[in-house]
Design an enzyme around this catalytic site. Structure first.
Site, PDB file in Angstrom:
ATOM      1  N   SER A   1       1.666  12.382  39.830  1.00 25.87           N
ATOM      2  CA  SER A   1       3.086  12.062  39.900  1.00 25.87           C
ATOM      3  C   SER A   1       3.795  12.128  38.567  1.00 25.87           C
ATOM      4  O   SER A   1       3.264  11.679  37.554  1.00 25.87           O
ATOM      5  CB  SER A   1       3.301  10.659  40.493  1.00 25.87           C
ATOM      6  OG  SER A   1       2.593   9.689  39.789  1.00 25.87           O
ATOM      7  N   CYS A   2       4.987  12.721  38.592  1.00 26.64           N
ATOM      8  CA  CYS A   2       6.074  12.496  37.646  1.00 26.64           C
ATOM      9  C   CYS A   2       5.934  13.080  36.248  1.00 26.64           C
ATOM     10  O   CYS A   2       4.862  13.084  35.643  1.00 26.64           O
ATOM     11  CB  CYS A   2       6.371  11.022  37.522  1.00 26.64           C
ATOM     12  SG  CYS A   2       6.727  10.198  39.073  1.00 26.64           S
ATOM     13  N   ASP A   3       7.060  13.531  35.749  1.00 32.22           N
ATOM     14  CA  ASP A   3       7.243  13.920  34.360  1.00 32.22           C
ATOM     15  C   ASP A   3       8.629  13.456  33.930  1.00 32.22           C
ATOM     16  O   ASP A   3       9.603  13.604  34.684  1.00 32.22           O
ATOM     17  CB  ASP A   3       7.137  15.441  34.206  1.00 32.22           C
ATOM     18  CG  ASP A   3       5.730  15.950  34.456  1.00 32.22           C
ATOM     19  OD1 ASP A   3       4.943  15.969  33.495  1.00 32.22           O
ATOM     20  OD2 ASP A   3       5.424  16.296  35.613  1.00 32.22           O
TER      21      ASP A   3
ATOM     22  N   GLU B   1       6.210   6.248  34.858  1.00 35.71           N
ATOM     23  CA  GLU B   1       5.106   7.140  35.219  1.00 35.71           C
ATOM     24  C   GLU B   1       3.900   6.302  35.641  1.00 35.71           C
ATOM     25  O   GLU B   1       3.674   5.213  35.111  1.00 35.71           O
ATOM     26  CB  GLU B   1       4.682   7.974  34.003  1.00 35.71           C
ATOM     27  CG  GLU B   1       5.777   8.788  33.383  1.00 35.71           C
ATOM     28  CD  GLU B   1       6.012  10.091  34.111  1.00 35.71           C
ATOM     29  OE1 GLU B   1       5.110  10.513  34.863  1.00 35.71           O
ATOM     30  OE2 GLU B   1       7.090  10.673  33.926  1.00 35.71           O
TER      31      GLU B   1
END
Length: 418
Positions: free
Chosen positions: A5-7, A92
């Site tokens: 997941s996620c940046d 994050e």
């Protein structure tokens, strides 16, 4: 399902065009999850008031800032958002040597919202988060089911003048100040030897667990993180590609730069599959405090097939009706124990339209191409309009009070033009 997941990205002068801070994030979540964009006005509270977060109650602040949030529709907190003081925060998932369990406490997403509601600068928001973390801890399922998907959290926090990277392991934490240039974070610890603030027992705890010998230079990431798991390797790949793409535009980073990065599928930053990019955000914050910040949100999956819609903080903003999911109150399965016995329909109006359009894009090449063109034309038009406000300010607040909702309506109309 293999969760990733996620940046999150931030760029400050001299990496940006003009005296502006540019912030951006993709929220990568389970593919069946709805992300909504919601607004809450500033509010005052009486002493002793409690606020119910996703799983636990905490003491309410005497005053909360106005906030705009992009969040999974089932929970109280947010993946990302901004407040009226132009503080932006994204979080994050990170995993390390310290286990993360399912004991219910504050979610990292709760801490994002609490930091925005209570912090009028990036540094103050950081202290809000660390104080609450040390008092209440972090934990609980981060998905709307019983899979016990849990993690520690890192945060990227920015305002008009600076940014902070905050990385946590249970209640321990380290923070790095970013004064200029650009910085990005992914699903790995990235703070090494440069630590500007830290938990008072951060090093003592690491030494007690045998993660640091107490003699060599202390490296937070080396001490607290796993270094050789597939999950970390995937995050490291996205982190490195994101950093390289920022470097290519160094000195000329704009909102469009980050939108292009967030749309990049080859790198995995725009994620596809069982975990996908369910919502995206880009903010442009002028250093000049007399000028407004502009915050763009998609509120729909896959930024490549979405319009970044602008939001500006002014008085009298109402709830964002096109991107607000149904509310089930105390009957919501998330609020019942045992939790997650069922999943109610959380689709908001824009999400429903987007579902239909995504199917058209997949099955009707010519019509899909025209719809995509209409969406890009609308986005370019809004970016040009916002540039005027970013340079000259907003003289007539009535022009932008319904800016986001009106753009969402225009997006839905753009779907049907062909």
């Amino acid at each position: 399902m293999f969760p990733t997941s996620c940046d999150t990205f931030v760029a400050l002068p001299p990496s940006t065009e003009g005296q502006r801070v540019v912030f951006g994030k993709n929220a990568d979540r389970p593919c069946d999850e709805v992300q909504e964009v919601v607004y809450f006005p500033a509010k005052d509270y009486k002493p002793g008031t409690k606020v119910e977060c996703t799983y636990i109650e905490v003491e309410q602040a005497a005053h909360t800032n106005a906030v705009v949030l992009s969040r999974p529709a089932w929970l109280w907190g947010a993946e990302m958002g901004a407040n009226e003081h132009q503080v932006c925060i994204g979080n994050e998932a990170v995993w390390g040597r310290e286990g993360s369990d399912g004991e219910e406490a504050l979610l990292g997403m709760d801490l994002v919202r609490l930091g925005l509601e209570r912090g009028d600068t990036a540094e103050k928001a950081l202290h809000v988060i660390t104080d609450l973390l040390e008092k209440h801890g972090q934990g609980g399922s981060c998905m709307e089911d019983n899979c016990n998907f849990t993690y520690h959290n890192s945060f990227l926090i920015s305002d008009r003048t600076e940014a902070w990277v905050l990385e946590t392991s249970r209640q321990h934490w380290a923070a790095e100040k970013v004064k200029e240039g650009f910085r990005n974070i992914s699903n790995e610890y990235s703070i090494t030897t440069r630590i500007d603030k830290e938990h008072p027992k951060l090093r003592e705890y690491a030494q007690s667990r045998g993660w640091w010998d107490g003699n060599t230079e202390f490296n937070f990431a080396q001490a607290y993180s796993f270094m050789t798991t597939a999950r970390i390797e995937a995050a490291d790949s996205r982190y490195c590609v994101g950093k390289t793409m920022m470097e290519k535009s160094n000195g000329h980073i704009t909102a469009q730069t980050l939108m292009e990065i967030l749309r990049n599928k080859e790198s995995g930053i725009n994620m596809e599959g069982e975990f996908l990019t369910t919502g995206s955000m880009v903010s442009v914050i002028p250093r000049d405090p007399t000028l407004p910040g502009v915050h763009y949100f998609t509120a729909t999956p896959d930024p490549e097939r979405s319009v970044f819609k602008p939001f500006i903080f002014v008085n009298d903003i109402k709830q964002l009706k096109h991107t607000c999911s149904p509310w089930y109150g105390p009957d919501d399965p998330v609020k019942q124990k045992p939790r997650f016995k069922s999943k109610p329909d959380r689709k908001h109006p824009l999400f429903r339209k987007h579902d239909v359009v995504s199917a058209i894009i997949e099955t009707n090449k010519e019509r899909g191409k025209q719809i995509m063109q209409n969406m890009r034309d609308l986005e370019r038009e809004k970016l040009a309009e916002m540039e005027t406000f970013l340079v000259k300010g907003v003289e007539d607040m009535t022009l932008v009070v319904d800016l986001f909702s009106e753009t969402a309506q225009e997006e839905m109309e753009a779907y049907s033009k062909h």
